[in-house]
Design an enzyme around this catalytic site. Structure first.
Site, short mmCIF file in Angstrom:
data_model
loop_
_atom_site.label_atom_id
_atom_site.label_comp_id
_atom_site.label_asym_id
_atom_site.label_seq_id
_atom_site.Cartn_x
_atom_site.Cartn_y
_atom_site.Cartn_z
N SER B 13 0.85 -1.17 0.00
CA SER B 13 0.00 0.00 0.00
C SER B 13 0.89 1.23 0.00
O SER B 13 1.71 1.40 -0.90
CB SER B 13 -0.94 -0.04 1.20
OG SER B 13 -1.84 1.03 1.16
N HIS B 40 -2.44 -0.60 -3.50
CA HIS B 40 -3.55 0.34 -3.34
C HIS B 40 -3.20 1.64 -4.05
O HIS B 40 -2.09 2.12 -3.96
CB HIS B 40 -3.76 0.68 -1.86
CG HIS B 40 -4.18 -0.49 -1.05
ND1 HIS B 40 -4.03 -0.53 0.31
CD2 HIS B 40 -4.74 -1.67 -1.40
CE1 HIS B 40 -4.50 -1.68 0.77
NE2 HIS B 40 -4.93 -2.39 -0.25
N ASP B 131 -5.33 -4.40 5.35
CA ASP B 131 -5.62 -5.27 4.22
C ASP B 131 -4.44 -6.23 4.04
O ASP B 131 -3.28 -5.82 4.14
CB ASP B 131 -5.79 -4.39 2.96
CG ASP B 131 -6.27 -5.19 1.76
OD1 ASP B 131 -6.81 -6.30 1.95
OD2 ASP B 131 -6.12 -4.69 0.63
#
Lengths: 293, 193
Positions: B13, B40, B131
């Protein structure tokens, strides 16, 4: 620690993780889908497995079960549970003016082609809760085609169609949708097309004037009209390749010569048996045109 | 085209582009392995595949729906789609974001775990969300291997730390050691399968 989103495994965290039985789960999945088809007539057997599995497991957890077999037992004996599962499996999440470059291409490349017809029929296949339909209706009105277009918006489920017909969108999403709309070449302000109703944005009912909402199952039903443009974006990704081929054929049977087909940004006709009979109108946003014959 | 027998999945991310680039550049995988990657980012069209591909010795491409998995390639999730792995190909989904993200690392890892079982190696890099933790749990349950970037070497430690705290990391390694650690794990992955 957060709770597991997937299968519950009592051995988690205690010693080495067991190599769980993906094969057994595959059998359970086949049995579940077969049973649902035989008992309820809903056929999910040709849905793409990975996302289907994920949504089934979400239902397993929500129903307080711990395996696909547990879910099977529940849906076989409780039509209510089947209904909840069906809604889970049918709703694909959608948004207004999703993928703005696509809407820009619609305005600049597709509308001029549609404008050459005295009357235009458009099919939005798999319209879900209707965001795409309203987006399209707004665009066509702004481009001066609103009065001579009929949009057929279809989905498999009556309640989802009911939701689409109601035209209510969560208000908190409208900011994103407004910027999508502008990025897609919107000529005004999206707020012109809805009224605020509590936490909802209620779309202008006159946008529905040329829209017919109807139930249609892409997996089993046939063609029902001839269209100048078919939009089916991000629906086929939920089908496996066999079912995708069937639907490509259905679209081919439903398009006028030189009719247009719009797929999702990461979908294509590559590998389809129809690839050769379509030309690419815009490769970037996946708009195809059927050959003239 | 030979089949992909082993799969590497990578999730990152905040800071993930730089981290995954440095890992992929130095990484040598067996000829029957492929890589799938979720980072992400904002849901806009991007040149991520090209950016990542610079300096990497194998093709990097944005995944398309039902694209067959080919060995030696790196597949990147397209913006605003979940990337899922089936047994021989990739598929996409527009279901709700998971932990506020679409694409979500959890979705990639869970589907890849189902499809590849012990022949899967998952790597969790830098990031500021959680996540990847549920995904790592699914990978372990199916007999795959979970490798985590040492949170102390991560631009944002939350994401790798979450996996470590959950007790799901087979190996924790600093960024510079990851290529060697991953190569070894992929080599071993599914050796007995």
């Amino acid at each position: 620690m957060s709770g597991p989103a997937g299968p519950v495994d009592p051995a988690d965290g205690a010693g080495p993780p067991p190599v769980a039985t993906a094969d057994v789960e595959d059998v359970e999945l086949d049995v579940l889908l077969e049973a649902i088809q035989r008992v309820y007539g809903y056929d999910f057997r040709n849905y793409a497995r990975a996302s289907l599995r994920r949504r089934l497991w979400r239902r397993v957890t929500a129903e307080g079960r711990s395996s696909l077999s547990g879910l099977l037992e529940e849906v076989l004996h409780d039509p209510g549970a089947m209904e909840r599962l069906r809604v889970d499996l049918s709703v694909t999440v959608t948004s207004m003016f999703r993928d703005p470059p696509f809407f820009l291409a619609l305005r600049e490349q597709v509308v001029p082609l549609l404008a050459t017809y005295p009357f235009v029929r458009i099919w939005v296949a798999g319209c879900a809760s209707g965001e795409e339909v309203y987006s399209l209706a707004i665009l066509l009105r702004e481009e001066g085609l609103g009065d001579r277009v009929r949009i057929y918006a279809t989905d498999v489920s009556d309640e989802i169609l009911e939701r689409a017909r109601a035209g209510r969108v969560p208000l908190d999403k409208m900011r994103t949708y407004s910027s999508n709309y502008l990025a897609g070449g919107g000529r005004d302000g999206l707020s012109r097309y809805y009224e605020v109703e509590g936490r909802w944005a209620r779309m202008d009912p006159s946008l529905r004037d040329g829209v017919v909402f109807a139930r249609h199952n892409l997996a089993t039903d046939g063609t029902f009209n001839e269209f100048h443009l078919i939009l089916c974006r991000n629906v086929l990704i939920y089908f496996d390749r066999i079912l995708q081929q069937r639907v490509h054929q259905l679209f081919d049977d439903s398009l006028v010569p030189l009719g247009l087909l719009a797929l999702g940004a990461r979908e294509s006709l590559v590998g389809s048996h129809l690839q050769a009979t379509y030309e690419t109108v815009d490769a970037e946003v996946r708009i195809y045109r059927r050959s003239g014959t | 085209m030979s089949a992909v027998r082993r799969l590497l999945v990578v999730g990152g991310s905040w800071g993930g582009i730089t981290a995954s680039q440095s890992v992929l550049r130095a990484l040598e995988l067996p000829a029957d392995a492929a890589t799938a990657l979720v980072l992400h980012r904002q849901p806009i069209r991007s040149a991520l595949a090209e950016v990542l591909g610079r300096g990497i010795g194998c093709p990097v491409e944005e995944a398309e729906d039902k694209m067959p998995l080919a060995p030696g390639r790196v597949y990147v999730a397209p913006p605003d789609y979940h990337l899922l792995v089936e047994s021989g190909w990739l598929s996409l989904s527009t279901e709700e974001p998971v932990k506020y993200s679409r694409p979500a690392i959890d979705v990639l890892l869970e589907s890849a775990a189902d499809a590849f079982g012990p022949r899967l190696v998952a790597v969790i890099l830098t990031g500021a969300s959680t996540d990847g933790t549920d995904g790592a749990r699914a990978v372990r349950r199916r007999g795959g291997t979970v490798i985590v970037q040492d949170p102390r070497t991560a631009e944002q430690p939350v994401m790798p730390q979450s996996v470590v705290t959950a007790g799901l990391a087979d190996v924790v390694a600093p960024l510079r050691d990851l290529p060697a650690v991953i190569a070894r794990a992929v080599d071993r992955a599914g050796a007995s399968a």
